[in-house]
Enzyme design. Structure first.
Site, PDB file in Angstrom:
ATOM      1  N   SER A  76      45.962 -19.213  -4.577  1.00 57.73           N
ATOM      2  CA  SER A  76      45.728 -19.304  -3.252  1.00 57.73           C
ATOM      3  C   SER A  76      44.328 -19.431  -2.654  1.00 57.73           C
ATOM      4  O   SER A  76      44.171 -20.109  -1.577  1.00 57.73           O
ATOM      5  CB  SER A  76      46.107 -17.970  -2.303  1.00 57.73           C
ATOM      6  OG  SER A  76      45.370 -16.965  -2.834  1.00 57.73           O
ATOM      7  N   LYS A  94      46.715 -11.166   4.527  1.00 57.27           N
ATOM      8  CA  LYS A  94      45.509 -11.972   4.593  1.00 57.27           C
ATOM      9  C   LYS A  94      45.071 -12.278   6.013  1.00 57.27           C
ATOM     10  O   LYS A  94      43.813 -11.954   6.503  1.00 57.27           O
ATOM     11  CB  LYS A  94      45.687 -13.175   3.997  1.00 57.27           C
ATOM     12  CG  LYS A  94      46.144 -13.503   2.399  1.00 57.27           C
ATOM     13  CD  LYS A  94      46.201 -14.460   1.750  1.00 57.27           C
ATOM     14  CE  LYS A  94      46.714 -14.225   0.415  1.00 57.27           C
ATOM     15  NZ  LYS A  94      46.919 -15.725  -0.035  1.00 57.27           N
TER      16      LYS A  94
END
Length: 776
Positions: free
Chosen positions: A678, A721
């Site tokens: 990611s 996140k």
């Protein structure tokens, strides 16, 4: 040939269960009042009585319709009065007669009858029938113990009518059959009827003989077994051994018989083991093993189910009372209960609660058990390496025991508990087997109704058990096992959610646990917010509850020591109770720098931001990566570099940089391992910034996997996140277009304060990544 005589009227005496035949002397007991009156009237006259059989022996005062219409005229030979008021008489049958009319006087019954005289003519047919009847009666006498000894006299009678009457009188048959013979006036016909009766009685005697033989053999076996058992007890007493074994066997059998609706195969298996134990010496090692095995079998709830009678509204109230948020999980449980109330054939769901530590997975499972009315059993699978932990050990091993599944069922005491398999992602594999493979049978609805434990060796039905598993990371669960479960994600809480949880659940619980009253200690909302922001760094609320417990302990001490009567906590005095803040959250950069990009990551404590730093320096085109990066993260950096080299023309990087410039990528907090794809987009943008000299916006964070063609692919943990970006003061976030659906899980206030942009290609990221000054 039958000739009829004149009619006469004589006293009538009804008989119950007995008949009188002509030429027979019969003793009788008379006790009914009308019968005694009839006897007295007969004794005053000709001493003749009419005997008629009752159709129903239960009638104490029979009427005309309750008596047969054919009887016997008898002569009273002797009368003996009894002290009780009744009489014993001896009568002799004289002749058959038909009853023409019965007259009921006040205290006595009389009847008008006509006597029937019988022919005693013996023909060839009659003589042959007499021989047949006598032969059959001889066999009957030898086979039956119910015939009196003087019945043998019947075999020497020459009169065919009297022969029939004597034989029938000595047979143990129904009164109705005897009456039918009495009403048969023709001698030949009477002989045929008696022959048929004797043949049927012989068949019955043969059947009784076979049944008696079986019963006798069974009794002999039982008596032999009892005799041998008594001998064994006597030998054991002589040897000084205890006689408690017999009591123990009886107790085991009582426990077996107390199990209701037990299936035949299971009953036979347990009964066979009890018989084995009975034949063993009580002190032998094998007897101890069998005794333990029987205790396990008899303690299992083979047919016991807890009554789950909780209403849907009550279950909803329980879930809301115990847990804040977690709407998806609550909805799933309520859906299951609703369908179960309509159909009992629904199999229990197998839920897998996935989320970071401390978010309430275990406590949620306990609440589900309370909401569904089931017993709760928890089994921790963290670190389990042995397959026998699930399926048990075979009884041939020393110290063998059932697996944790059967142990949990025994602990619950019902066959339909809620079974929590905790930390299912922490199982391991070694030479002792794969426990996750053993769980396949447990969690597969098509197999678990015949779950086989190596120790029990009898299939146990697990289809009624409601299984819930928990895990921190779903990708660590083997795919075949994960395929059998319904995965439900429980992400980390936002600061607002933690604040609500602290106010509703954690703070009141800690106050009560520390023996305090709410009037003695209170904490302001702003102080709770400060505890969450500066003293905890986690996705769940476990550390938060520990900090609140520390506040209560210190407040309780001040109250007990008399320093304060009431403790009030706020942002000014919080540090006196908890010390200086230990958590330093990463914040958005104050200003943009070349080669520095804010990335987003997911850790065990939830979401977090991280700075990706790239430094460009003269060299030979080498790429250096530091910060304890994993293999996947290093591969993402190389993929990003390859894209930059292939598209250097429109990215604004100098030609030939791959031969003259070295790049060093570093992710701070280097002691912490990091991995995953990611950060690919963030590292690519940081390298472009370092090579082109453009400054990346400090209030922007990004996440996404990059490919060699510059595509931005979906990543996990979007909610965590973005919450971390919001907490750190980031104003804009770039996420992959493929993660658009994940944005629906975000709280409304986060969407309101944070601009979220979607990206399909790296060019979409670059359009927003650099500061306006640099772009101009």
């Amino acid at each position: 040939m039958i000739r009829e005589v004149s009619r006469v009227e004589i006293p009538l005496l009804p008989l119950r269960g007995v008949l009188v035949y002509p030429s027979m002397v019969v003793p009788l007991e008379i006790g009914r009042k009308k019968s005694l009156n009839a006897l007295e009237q007969a004794m005053l006259g000709t001493r003749s009585l009419l005997f008629l059989a009752q159709k129903d022996t239960r009638q104490d005062d029979p009427g005309e319709d309750d008596l047969y219409r054919v009887g016997v005229i008898a002569q009273v030979k002797q009368v003996l009065k009894m002290p009780s008021g009744g009489s014993k008489v001896v009568v002799e049958g004289v002749a058959r007669c038909r009853v023409l009319d019965i007259r009921a006087h006040r205290d006595v019954l009389t009847a008008e009858v006509e006597e029937v005289a019988e022919s005693n003519l013996v023909t060839d047919e009659t003589e042959a029938l007499m021989h047949t009847v006598v032969d059959l009666f001889e066999v009957y006498v030898k086979s039956s113990r119910k015939v009196l000894g003087d019945a043998v006299v019947a075999m020497n009678i020459d009169d065919p009518g009297r022969l029939c009457d004597t034989i029938i009188a000595n047979l143990d048959i129904r009164t109705q059959e005897k009456q039918e013979v009495l009403e048969t006036f023709d001698v030949t016909e009477r002989l045929n009827r008696v022959s048929d009766i004797l043949s049927r009685q012989l068949e019955l005697l043969e059947i009784e003989k076979r049944i008696s033989g079986r019963v006798r053999r069974q009794m002999e076996h039982t008596q032999k077994e009892y005799y041998l058992r008594e001998q064994l007890k006597a030998i054991q007493r002589e040897l000084g051994e205890s006689d408690e074994e017999g009591d123990e066997i009886d107790e085991l059998r009582r426990r077996l018989d107390a199990i209701e609706n037990l299936s035949e195969p299971i009953y036979e298996k347990i009964d066979r083991e009890i018989r084995r134990l009975q034949k063993m010496a009580p002190t032998s090692a094998e007897a101890v093993v069998v005794r333990t095995y029987l205790d396990w079998l008899l303690d299992l709830p083979w047919t016991v189910c807890s009554a789950a009678d909780i209403s849907l509204s009550q279950a909803k109230a329980i879930l809301e009372e115990d847990h804040f948020g977690l709407l998806a999980v609550k909805e799933r449980i309520l859906e299951y209960l609703a369908v179960q109330s309509l159909s009992s054939e629904l199999k229990s769901p197998i839920l897998c609660l996935v989320g970071p530590p401390g978010v309430g997975k275990t406590s949620l499972a306990r609440s589900i058990a309370r909401a569904t009315g089931r017993r709760f059993v928890r089994v921790s699978l963290g670190g389990v390496r042995d397959e026998a932990e699930i399926r048990g050990h075979r009884r041939t091993y020393v110290g063998a025991m059932p697996g944790r599944i059967i142990q949990g069922i025994r602990q619950a005491g019902t066959k339909n508990p809620l079974f929590l398999l905790d930390e299912v992602d922490k199982m391991a594999t070694d030479f002792r087997g794969d426990p996750s493979a053993a769980l396949l049978e447990v969690l597969d609805p098509e197999q678990n109704q015949h779950f086989s434990d190596h120790y029990i060796e009898i299939p146990f039905d697990l289809s009624d058990v409601m299984f819930i598993t928990t895990a921190n990371l779903s990708h660590l669960i083997p795919r075949p096992l994960l395929d059998r479960m319904e995965t439900m994600s429980i992400p980390g809480y936002t600061e607002e959610e933690k604040l609500d949880i602290a106010q509703r659940y954690l703070w009141p619980r800690q106050v009560r646990r520390h023996g305090l009253e709410f009037s003695q200690i209170e904490i302001s909302r702003s102080a709770l917010t400060q505890v969450i922001a500066q003293y905890t760094h986690e996705a769940g609320v476990r550390q938060l509850e520990r900090e609140l417990a520390a506040v209560c302990r210190k407040g309780a001490r001040e109250i007990v020591e008399g320093k304060r009567a009431r403790v009030r906590l706020n942002t000014e005095n919080l540090s006196r109770y908890l010390g200086k803040p230990q958590i330093r959250h990463l914040k958005a950069l104050d200003r943009g720098e070349v080669g520095v990009v804010t990335g987003l990551a997911v850790t065990d404590a939830g979401g977090d931001i991280m700075a990706v730093e790239v430094s460009a320096m003269p060299g030979k085109g080498r790429l250096t990566l530091t910060g304890k990066l994993g293999d996947v993260m290093q591969e993402s950096a190389h993929a990003g570099l390859s894209y930059i080299r292939a598209h250097r023309g429109h990215l604004g990087v100098p030609d030939g940089f791959d031969e003259t410039t070295d790049l060093h990528i570093h992710v701070p907090e280097g002691a912490i391992p990091k991995d995953g794809p990611s950060a690919g987009v963030a590292m690519a943008v940081a390298m472009i910034s370092a090579l082109s000299g453009r400054i990346v916006r400090p209030d922007l964070a990004m996440t996404g996997e990059i490919t060699l063609r510059g595509r931005v692919l979906a990543v996990g943990g979007i909610k965590e996140k973005i919450l971390a970006a919001h907490r750190a003061g980031i104003r804009e976030v770039i996420v992959p277009e493929q993660n658009r659906n994940d944005l629906e899980e975000l709280p409304t206030n986060v969407r309101r304060h944070l601009a979220i942009h979607m990206a399909t290609q790296l060019d979409d990221v670059l359009e927003r990544a650099f500061t306006r000054d640099e772009e101009s």
